[in-house]
Design a protein around this motif. Structure first.
Motif, PDB file in Angstrom:
ATOM      1  N   ASP A 158      24.618 -17.825  58.747  1.00 23.65           N
ATOM      2  CA  ASP A 158      25.473 -18.972  58.072  1.00 23.65           C
ATOM      3  C   ASP A 158      26.266 -18.445  56.861  1.00 23.65           C
ATOM      4  O   ASP A 158      26.910 -19.125  56.106  1.00 23.65           O
ATOM      5  CB  ASP A 158      24.605 -19.964  57.523  1.00 23.65           C
ATOM      6  CG  ASP A 158      23.569 -19.654  56.563  1.00 23.65           C
ATOM      7  OD1 ASP A 158      23.549 -18.595  56.355  1.00 23.65           O
ATOM      8  OD2 ASP A 158      22.698 -20.555  56.258  1.00 23.65           O
ATOM      9  N   ARG A 159      26.321 -17.177  56.859  1.00 25.56           N
ATOM     10  CA  ARG A 159      27.161 -16.404  55.703  1.00 25.56           C
ATOM     11  C   ARG A 159      28.598 -16.265  56.223  1.00 25.56           C
ATOM     12  O   ARG A 159      29.396 -15.979  55.247  1.00 25.56           O
ATOM     13  CB  ARG A 159      26.829 -14.967  55.389  1.00 25.56           C
ATOM     14  CG  ARG A 159      25.142 -15.333  54.873  1.00 25.56           C
ATOM     15  CD  ARG A 159      24.616 -13.745  54.677  1.00 25.56           C
ATOM     16  NE  ARG A 159      24.416 -13.158  55.912  1.00 25.56           N
ATOM     17  CZ  ARG A 159      23.980 -11.762  55.926  1.00 25.56           C
ATOM     18  NH1 ARG A 159      23.571 -11.139  54.739  1.00 25.56           N
ATOM     19  NH2 ARG A 159      23.908 -11.155  57.104  1.00 25.56           N
ATOM     20  N   THR A 196      31.881 -18.080  58.943  1.00 21.49           N
ATOM     21  CA  THR A 196      32.349 -19.250  59.756  1.00 21.49           C
ATOM     22  C   THR A 196      33.473 -18.596  60.537  1.00 21.49           C
ATOM     23  O   THR A 196      34.026 -17.539  60.472  1.00 21.49           O
ATOM     24  CB  THR A 196      32.684 -20.192  58.563  1.00 21.49           C
ATOM     25  OG1 THR A 196      33.089 -21.581  59.578  1.00 21.49           O
ATOM     26  CG2 THR A 196      33.814 -20.168  57.724  1.00 21.49           C
TER      27      THR A 196
END
Length: 278
Positions: free
Chosen positions: A195-196, A198
């Motif tokens: 989730d680091r 996008t």
């Protein structure tokens, strides 16, 4: 303390082995003659522009670093094997590109956090043995809002299958090491980056390689220019039967992928993935 020292020593030995492997043969000719377009594809996909700070990780001879520099970006080409830099500098000079070449381990990059606007790797970081460690470094040195761009051979494509073909003949991998072509699996890379990032965009494409009259000619050429293949043959050099078996297996692989009618033509599949740092 002893365990820590042993782990550090083992890592240094492994990296020294990797550095030596990529110095075997003639990788500059592979980058120049067979896959030159990959770097340009990656630079375009990453949207690199003038003035941006760009790091090319495991840059080799600069397949991505040189076209990135030609956009007007400020580029650092980093690689564990600085022996490749001479050919890279020559390539940059021919193209009229200015960039910096620096030795660096993809699993321990010598740069501060958020140092770059764009972090690239073109069939490079995939060969770092510890995937999560390398992915963490890609993210760490990229600034929030910056981009990460990767080109990696897929497990199911020709190069991925070549590594699978060579595996039974190679020495066992060190503890914790993962197969390079896993970087060509979209979900694997998504899991590594987590989730680091996008705005992940991933697509499979092919680069076409040709110029050999037969599958056997490709094999014999590959045995002299490509470091990982040379290293495997050196490992089994004292066993003529295994050498002959690997000869047959690699030629059969190339013959299976051949789509040429007058000489060997091979499509090598890769994953092109870009993402934005959160």
């Amino acid at each position: 303390m002893t365990d820590t020292l042993d782990a550090v020593a083992a890592d240094r030995a492994l990296k020294a082995k990797h550095r030596a492997m990529w110095g075997l043969g003639d990788y500059p000719s592979v980058a120049r003659d067979l896959i030159p377009e990959l770097g340009r594809v990656l630079v375009e996909a990453a949207g690199i522009g003038r003035g941006e700070r760009v790091l090319d990780v495991a840059a080799g001879t600069g397949n991505a670093a040189v076209p990135a520099a030609l956009t007007g970006a400020q580029v650092v080409a980093s690689d564990l094997t600085p022996e490749l830099f001479e050919a890279g500098r020559e390539s940059a000079a021919r193209a009229g590109a200015e960039l910096t070449w620096e030795e660096g381990d993809a699993e321990a990059l010598p740069y501060g956090d958020a140092s770059f606007d764009v972090v690239l790797s073109c069939v490079g970081v995939m060969f770092a043995p510890h995937h999560q460690r390398a992915a963490d470094e890609l993210v760490r040195v990229c600034r929030p809002g910056g981009r990460i761009g990767l080109v990696s051979w897929t497990p199911e494509g020709f190069v991925g299958e070549m590594f699978t073909t060579m595996k039974p003949y190679a020495p066992p991998p060190p503890p914790g090491a993962q197969p390079p072509p896993l970087w060509g699996d979209e979900q694997h890379v998504r899991d590594l980056l987590g989730d680091r990032v996008t705005d992940v965009v991933a697509r499979r494409q092919v680069v076409t390689a040709s110029g050999w009259p037969s599958a056997e000619a490709w094999r014999d050429h590959w045995k002299t220019v490509y470091g990982p293949t040379i290293a495997v043959y050196r490992h089994i050099a004292d066993d003529p039967d295994r050498v002959a078996a690997l000869d047959r297996d690699l030629a059969a692989l190339a013959a299976r992928y051949d789509r040429g009618t007058d000489g060997l033509v091979l499509d090598w599949e890769y994953l092109l993935l870009t993402a934005r740092r959160v």
